[in-house]
Design a protein around this motif. Structure first.
Motif, mmCIF file in Angstrom:
data_model
loop_
_atom_site.group_PDB
_atom_site.id
_atom_site.type_symbol
_atom_site.label_atom_id
_atom_site.label_comp_id
_atom_site.label_asym_id
_atom_site.label_seq_id
_atom_site.Cartn_x
_atom_site.Cartn_y
_atom_site.Cartn_z
ATOM 1 N N LEU A 58 0.835 -1.202 0.000
ATOM 2 C CA LEU A 58 0.000 0.000 0.000
ATOM 3 C C LEU A 58 0.867 1.249 0.000
ATOM 4 N N ALA A 59 1.910 1.228 0.804
ATOM 5 C CA ALA A 59 2.809 2.381 0.884
ATOM 6 C C ALA A 59 3.526 2.596 -0.444
ATOM 7 N N GLU A 60 3.995 1.522 -1.036
ATOM 8 C CA GLU A 60 4.700 1.634 -2.315
ATOM 9 C C GLU A 60 3.776 2.121 -3.425
ATOM 10 N N ALA A 61 2.479 1.862 -3.273
ATOM 11 C CA ALA A 61 1.491 2.340 -4.248
ATOM 12 C C ALA A 61 1.092 3.784 -4.003
ATOM 13 N N GLY A 62 1.626 4.371 -2.945
ATOM 14 C CA GLY A 62 1.398 5.792 -2.710
ATOM 15 C C GLY A 62 0.378 6.120 -1.649
ATOM 16 N N ASN A 63 -0.077 5.124 -0.873
ATOM 17 C CA ASN A 63 -1.064 5.405 0.163
ATOM 18 C C ASN A 63 -0.398 6.101 1.351
ATOM 19 N N ALA A 64 -0.846 7.297 1.662
ATOM 20 C CA ALA A 64 -0.175 8.112 2.678
ATOM 21 C C ALA A 64 -0.292 7.522 4.071
ATOM 22 N N THR A 65 -1.432 6.904 4.375
ATOM 23 C CA THR A 65 -1.622 6.322 5.703
ATOM 24 C C THR A 65 -0.681 5.145 5.920
ATOM 25 N N ALA A 66 -0.533 4.316 4.888
ATOM 26 C CA ALA A 66 0.401 3.201 4.982
ATOM 27 C C ALA A 66 1.840 3.697 5.059
ATOM 28 N N GLN A 67 2.152 4.754 4.329
ATOM 29 C CA GLN A 67 3.489 5.336 4.395
ATOM 30 C C GLN A 67 3.781 5.855 5.799
ATOM 31 N N TYR A 68 2.834 6.546 6.363
ATOM 32 C CA TYR A 68 2.984 7.022 7.744
ATOM 33 C C TYR A 68 3.204 5.856 8.693
ATOM 34 N N SER A 69 2.453 4.778 8.496
ATOM 35 C CA SER A 69 2.540 3.619 9.383
ATOM 36 C C SER A 69 3.904 2.951 9.280
ATOM 37 N N LEU A 70 4.431 2.839 8.070
ATOM 38 C CA LEU A 70 5.774 2.287 7.914
ATOM 39 C C LEU A 70 6.804 3.188 8.585
ATOM 40 N N GLY A 71 6.590 4.480 8.470
ATOM 41 C CA GLY A 71 7.488 5.410 9.149
ATOM 42 C C GLY A 71 7.543 5.148 10.639
ATOM 43 N N ARG A 92 8.337 11.280 5.138
ATOM 44 C CA ARG A 92 8.340 12.394 4.177
ATOM 45 C C ARG A 92 7.352 12.160 3.039
ATOM 46 N N LEU A 93 7.300 10.907 2.553
ATOM 47 C CA LEU A 93 6.351 10.617 1.475
ATOM 48 C C LEU A 93 4.921 10.887 1.928
#
Length: 282
Positions: A58-71, A92-93
């Motif tokens: 999800l994060a690699e596909a650009g989902n901001a919530t998943a990106q935040y969660s990986l952070g 940052r993403l």
């Protein structure tokens, strides 16, 4: 001279359990939401490997919530080796897409130099973006930045502006710091009654610093009639809740009080705590 009243605290980075429903509502489709929910359920159960497996695509596909969660996961070393640079990358993403929590966390990483060069001005930039979206932690930290002149020129009026926004949303530390500004007359006209108002609101949330401050205000008659019984009550409460110095202040005051006043103060302290801070005083 009155004893010192507070310590200024920078709030910590949010924990992963603050995600929950508000973020799920921002996800792009029911399928994405379902996949994210699988990861969240796994994370709540302590199965961070599964959470990482669900969230990474999800994060690699650009989902901001998943990106935040990986952070968060890389920041805290949950299911992965702790890696501040990777945390900064994913934060940052998400932050670039307007995720306020990621903006706040990225600001704190710049403040601390975690995964990025330490840069107070950059921290302020990200705090401001999150604060403008109503994030109380960011508003509080931005108030601290202006109060301390950290990353921006020192400006007590701006500090008061941001503390007030957070305080009005119920942030107890912002309420304490706003009370301090009114007590000292920094960025606002000195107003002990207004300081008392904000200390009371924080004290009702169980904040020992505010409870100790109320004891000082009553002992010295700042914004209220001088009242040793009320001062003893608040010192006693603050001490019971873990304030390091309040017990000493209480015991010093006890030597100046008749036994009946001290007994009254002790009874009021019990009632105050037992009522959840709704019945505190006469």
């Amino acid at each position: 001279m009155a004893p010192p009243m507070t310590k200024h605290i920078t709030k910590p980075i949010r924990a992963i359990h603050f995600l929950v429903l508000a973020f799920l509502m921002t996800l792009s489709s029911p399928i994405v939401a379902q996949d994210f929910q699988k990861g969240l359920a796994a994370a709540d159960a302590g199965d961070y490997a599964t959470a990482l497996q669900e969230w990474t695509p999800l994060a690699e596909a650009g989902n901001a919530t998943a990106q935040y969660s990986l952070g968060i996961m890389y920041l805290q070393g949950l299911g992965v080796l702790q890696d501040y640079k990777e945390a900064a990358k994913w934060s940052r993403l998400a932050a670039d897409q307007g995720n306020a929590s990621a903006q706040y966390n990225l600001g704190l990483m710049y403040n601390n130099g975690d995964g990025v060069p330490q840069d107070n001005a950059e921290a302020v930039k990200w705090y401001r973006l999150a604060a403008e979206q109503g994030d109380t932690d960011a508003q509080y930290n931005l108030g601290n930045s202006y109060r301390e002149g950290k990353g921006v020129p020192q400006d007590y009026k701006e500090a008061v502006k941001w503390y007030l926004l957070a305080a009005e949303q119920g942030d107890a530390m912002a309420q304490i710091n706003l009370g301090n500004r009114y007590r000292k007359g920094e960025g606002v006209p000195q107003d002990y009654k207004e300081a008392m108002k904000w200390y009371r609101l924080a004290a009702k949330q169980g904040r020992v610093v505010a409870q100790n401050n109320l004891g000082i205000m009553y002992e010295y008659g700042y914004g209220v009639l001088q009242d040793n019984t009320m001062a003893h009550m608040w010192y006693n409460i603050a001490s019971a809740n873990g304030h390091e110095k309040a017990g000493g202040y209480r015991d010093e005051l006890a030597g100046l009080m008749p036994p009946e006043d001290m007994s009254k103060a002790q009874a009021m302290a019990r009632e105050c705590i037992n009522s959840g801070y709704t019945k505190c005083g006469y």
